[in-house]
Write a protein that holds these residues in place. Structure first.
Motif, mmCIF file in Angstrom:
data_model
loop_
_atom_site.group_PDB
_atom_site.id
_atom_site.type_symbol
_atom_site.label_atom_id
_atom_site.label_comp_id
_atom_site.label_asym_id
_atom_site.label_seq_id
_atom_site.Cartn_x
_atom_site.Cartn_y
_atom_site.Cartn_z
ATOM 1 N N ALA A 130 -26.466 -17.256 -17.327
ATOM 2 C CA ALA A 130 -26.032 -18.233 -16.319
ATOM 3 C C ALA A 130 -27.015 -19.395 -16.238
ATOM 4 O O ALA A 130 -26.607 -20.557 -16.133
ATOM 5 C CB ALA A 130 -25.889 -17.554 -14.959
ATOM 6 N N ALA A 131 -28.304 -19.089 -16.299
ATOM 7 C CA ALA A 131 -29.316 -20.149 -16.270
ATOM 8 C C ALA A 131 -29.179 -21.034 -17.502
ATOM 9 O O ALA A 131 -29.208 -22.272 -17.397
ATOM 10 C CB ALA A 131 -30.716 -19.538 -16.191
ATOM 11 N N SER A 132 -29.008 -20.436 -18.646
ATOM 12 C CA SER A 132 -28.855 -21.204 -19.892
ATOM 13 C C SER A 132 -27.609 -22.076 -19.849
ATOM 14 O O SER A 132 -27.630 -23.237 -20.289
ATOM 15 C CB SER A 132 -28.793 -20.263 -21.097
ATOM 16 N N ALA A 133 -26.506 -21.531 -19.320
ATOM 17 C CA ALA A 133 -25.256 -22.292 -19.224
ATOM 18 C C ALA A 133 -25.415 -23.499 -18.306
ATOM 19 O O ALA A 133 -24.712 -24.500 -18.463
ATOM 20 C CB ALA A 133 -24.128 -21.390 -18.729
ATOM 21 N N ALA A 134 -26.337 -23.425 -17.359
ATOM 22 C CA ALA A 134 -26.603 -24.539 -16.443
ATOM 23 C C ALA A 134 -27.623 -25.510 -17.030
ATOM 24 O O ALA A 134 -28.076 -26.429 -16.342
ATOM 25 C CB ALA A 134 -27.090 -23.998 -15.098
ATOM 26 N N GLY A 135 -28.017 -25.296 -18.288
ATOM 27 C CA GLY A 135 -28.966 -26.188 -18.941
ATOM 28 C C GLY A 135 -30.412 -25.881 -18.617
ATOM 29 O O GLY A 135 -31.298 -26.693 -18.867
ATOM 30 N N PHE A 136 -30.657 -24.700 -18.082
ATOM 31 C CA PHE A 136 -32.004 -24.291 -17.681
ATOM 32 C C PHE A 136 -32.526 -23.274 -18.681
ATOM 33 O O PHE A 136 -31.799 -22.362 -19.075
ATOM 34 C CB PHE A 136 -31.939 -23.676 -16.281
#
Length: 155
Positions: A130-136
């Motif tokens: 989820a963090a990666s999908a948010a660009g984080f």
């Protein structure tokens, strides 16, 4: 696929041996002071602060050990996977399987302070995704669930 799994969790001398081997494998020395701090940390049934650990080491060694020195060692231990930090309590627990790197989930009892450590790669993997999908770019997810343990729910 990520999943929950079991570990052999060393105790006593086996835990100290595993911790020493893990620290030395990372290129660090297992000094007498580091051994004392790890022994004190592993001796607590609940998460311990640097001050709790400094006090325990001071009493055992018969000399004052500064909390600042303990904080530096604890930072090294966290970075080397020998200890985990319970963020909401500003306290630490010895990692029962230092040779295995996982994101942790802590269940923290608001009544007695007992903290249970869980490894569940599907939950922490979902947080990372989820963090990666948010660009984080996630480095270390911190998941803590506060509530009441089974013993305190009964009382």
């Amino acid at each position: 696929m990520a999943h929950a799994h079991d570990h052999h969790e060393p105790e006593g001398d086996a835990l100290f041996t595993a911790a020493q081997a893990t620290l030395e494998k990372s290129g660090e020395q297992w000094t007498a002071m580091r051994a004392s701090v790890f022994e004190a940390l592993a001796g607590f049934a609940k998460p311990a602060s640097a001050y709790d650990i400094a006090d325990a080491v001071s009493k055992r060694e018969g000399r004052r050990v500064a909390a600042n020195s303990v904080y530096r060692i604890l930072d090294l231990f966290v970075g080397s996977n020998l200890a985990r930090r319970v963020e909401s309590a500003n306290a630490y627990v010895a990692n029962a399987h230092p040779d295995c790197l996982h994101d942790c989930i802590f269940l923290v009892c608001d009544q007695c302070g007992q903290t249970t450590h869980l490894d569940n790669d599907s939950v922490t993997g979902g947080v990372r995704a989820a963090a990666s999908a948010a660009g984080f770019q996630p480095v270390r997810p911190v998941i803590e669930v506060r509530g009441r343990c089974a013993d305190c729910r009964v009382n």
